[in-house]
Design a protein around this motif. Structure first.
Motif, mmCIF file in Angstrom:
data_model
loop_
_atom_site.group_PDB
_atom_site.id
_atom_site.type_symbol
_atom_site.label_atom_id
_atom_site.label_comp_id
_atom_site.label_asym_id
_atom_site.label_seq_id
_atom_site.Cartn_x
_atom_site.Cartn_y
_atom_site.Cartn_z
ATOM 1 N N GLU A 131 0.820 -1.210 0.000
ATOM 2 C CA GLU A 131 0.000 0.000 0.000
ATOM 3 C C GLU A 131 0.854 1.260 0.000
ATOM 4 O O GLU A 131 0.417 2.307 -0.488
ATOM 5 C CB GLU A 131 -0.901 0.030 1.240
ATOM 6 C CG GLU A 131 -2.062 -0.945 1.211
ATOM 7 C CD GLU A 131 -2.829 -0.968 2.512
ATOM 8 O OE1 GLU A 131 -3.907 -1.589 2.546
ATOM 9 O OE2 GLU A 131 -2.360 -0.382 3.518
ATOM 10 N N ASP A 187 -12.495 3.848 -2.329
ATOM 11 C CA ASP A 187 -11.141 3.302 -2.498
ATOM 12 C C ASP A 187 -10.793 3.019 -3.951
ATOM 13 O O ASP A 187 -9.673 2.597 -4.248
ATOM 14 C CB ASP A 187 -10.997 2.005 -1.692
ATOM 15 C CG ASP A 187 -11.103 2.250 -0.191
ATOM 16 O OD1 ASP A 187 -10.583 3.277 0.277
ATOM 17 O OD2 ASP A 187 -11.726 1.420 0.500
ATOM 18 N N GLU A 188 -11.745 3.247 -4.868
ATOM 19 C CA GLU A 188 -11.500 2.980 -6.280
ATOM 20 C C GLU A 188 -11.754 4.232 -7.103
ATOM 21 O O GLU A 188 -12.411 5.169 -6.664
ATOM 22 C CB GLU A 188 -12.397 1.841 -6.781
ATOM 23 C CG GLU A 188 -12.072 0.490 -6.148
ATOM 24 C CD GLU A 188 -12.881 -0.633 -6.767
ATOM 25 O OE1 GLU A 188 -13.901 -0.345 -7.445
ATOM 26 O OE2 GLU A 188 -12.494 -1.802 -6.599
ATOM 27 N N THR A 219 -8.089 0.346 -7.951
ATOM 28 C CA THR A 219 -7.915 0.992 -6.658
ATOM 29 C C THR A 219 -7.189 2.320 -6.863
ATOM 30 O O THR A 219 -6.476 2.509 -7.860
ATOM 31 C CB THR A 219 -7.091 0.126 -5.697
ATOM 32 O OG1 THR A 219 -5.746 0.009 -6.214
ATOM 33 C CG2 THR A 219 -7.704 -1.255 -5.545
#
Length: 408
Positions: free
Chosen positions: A29, A368-369, A387
């Motif tokens: 991430e 989140d996308e 994402t």
């Protein structure tokens, strides 16, 4: 792993090995590429498939595999990363490291590496307290090995004490601190480049308790800052109010209002590339009282006199001096996103613009996308819904490709 900050993660035996999966996720991430070496003991607790799925890379296990040795020898494996991390580090592998053993792939990599090494011990409290283990740790520290943890708490064996693997986020933070400390030189296609990124909303005060804002979460802008840093850039992030932590390895400047963001951007120049992902409020209240505006029964609501905020994208795009070589804007639109973004790019004078549809139901704001189009001189390039981290990585790679082509 090309272009990213890179680690080799050695997963040794122990019940805590399952936490290595969370550690990988946290690192990915944050733009860190991970390549795994799995010991025989570690494979009793996690599978090569699960590690491979999360790292998006091959998992290495057997030093005697002729295929692996022809494609990626253990010497090469030990030196193509910025940092070697052992998590969990069992008492057995710590003893082997301290005494220079090289009887499997993991210990051979550790003995052959010329890169910094970090260990995250995990074992029974009695094993941790044993004089042999403590002597091994002392020796490894003297040789420059970094140690994170262990933590204290209940263990799978039913005992309580020191010996639990540190939490994955704590290990990830220690890894990022090591990568960004200067001990590990920055690498990647954007090494030596500087970047400015804006993110989040701005809050324009109405009175001391109310403000004008929008629904931007800052997730996309923060992800872009991390992706550029992962490719080696020196990044300054100017962030409006968000609930996100400051990205590791990035200088973050916090602002509230559009005028503050404008000034922070000007102060951060010159840079090679500027990405304006913040959703800046278009207007501000001209006069804000020092006290809260009170509602009066039966009285009409107060009239708010608005003024236009500074246009950060247009201002920076039009600079005669200190204009970045590449200026990238964002267009958050509701319907006809590409058409509106093409017009905005021309109007603002930026080089590229990223168009995304933030209409109700898209889930873009706060989600989140994202589904975007990258608009350049060559036209509009539609990217698949992904994402926000993947969108950020694709954009950072396009930026790196741009500078590579400019230098040819």
């Amino acid at each position: 792993m090309s272009g990213e900050r890179r680690i080799v993660l050695i997963v040794s035996g122990g019940i805590a090995a399952y936490k290595s999966l969370e550690l990988i996720r946290r690192l990915r991430e944050r733009g860190v590429a991970v390549r795994c070496v799995l010991t025989k003991g570690g494979s009793q607790f996690v599978t090569p498939l699960s590690l491979s799925a999360l790292t998006e890379d091959k998992v290495y296990q057997d030093i005697f595999s002729l295929t692996d040795e022809s494609e990626m020898g253990h010497i090469q494996l030990s030196r193509q990363a910025d940092l070697i991390v052992v998590a969990p580090a069992s008492a057995d592998i710590l003893a082997k490291m301290a005494n220079g053993h090289a009887d499997d792939l993991a210990t051979t990599v550790l003995l052959a590496t010329d890169k910094p090494v970090m260990v995250a011990p995990a074992m029974n409290v009695r094993m941790w307290d044993h004089p042999a283990t403590q002597a091994n740790l002392t020796l490894l520290k003297q040789r420059g090995v970094a140690v994170i943890g262990p933590a204290e708490g209940p263990m799978a064996c039913g005992e309580f004490g020191e010996g639990r693997l540190a939490e994955p986020m704590d290990i990830a933070t220690a890894i990022l601190d090591q990568l960004n400390s200067g001990t590990v030189p920055k690498q990647g296609p954007l090494a030596g480049r500087s970047a400015l990124v804006t993110s989040g909303p701005t809050h324009e005060p109405i009175d001391p308790v109310r403000y004008i804002a929008n629904r931007s979460s800052g997730k996309q802008g923060h992800a872009i800052a991390m992706a550029l840093a992962a490719l080696g850039a020196r990044v300054t992030l100017v962030s409006g109010p968000t609930r996100l932590p400051d990205p590791d390895g990035v200088e973050t400047i916090h602002v509230e209002r559009a005028e503050e963001m404008m000034q922070a951007c000007r102060d951060s120049l010159p840079v090679d590339v500027a990405v304006f992902a913040a959703a800046v409020a278009d207007w501000r209240v001209i006069s804000t009282p020092a006290a809260k505006i009170k509602k009066q029964d039966g009285a009409p609501p107060p009239a708010l006199e608005l003024a236009e905020n500074p246009d950060i994208l247009k201002t920076v795009s039009g600079l005669a001096t200190d204009r970045p070589a590449l200026v990238v804007g964002f267009a958050a639109e509701t319907g006809d996103a590409v058409e509106k973004a093409v017009a905005k790019r021309k109007r603002k004078g930026c080089d590229w613009i990223v168009a995304n549809d933030v209409s109700d139901g898209t889930g873009t704001f706060g989600g989140d996308e994202n589904a975007v189009h990258l608009i350049t001189d060559a036209g509009a390039d539609a990217w698949p819904r992904s994402t926000k981290q993947d969108v950020a990585r694709m954009l950072a790679q396009r930026i790196a490709t741009y500078f590579e082509s400019e230098s040819d």
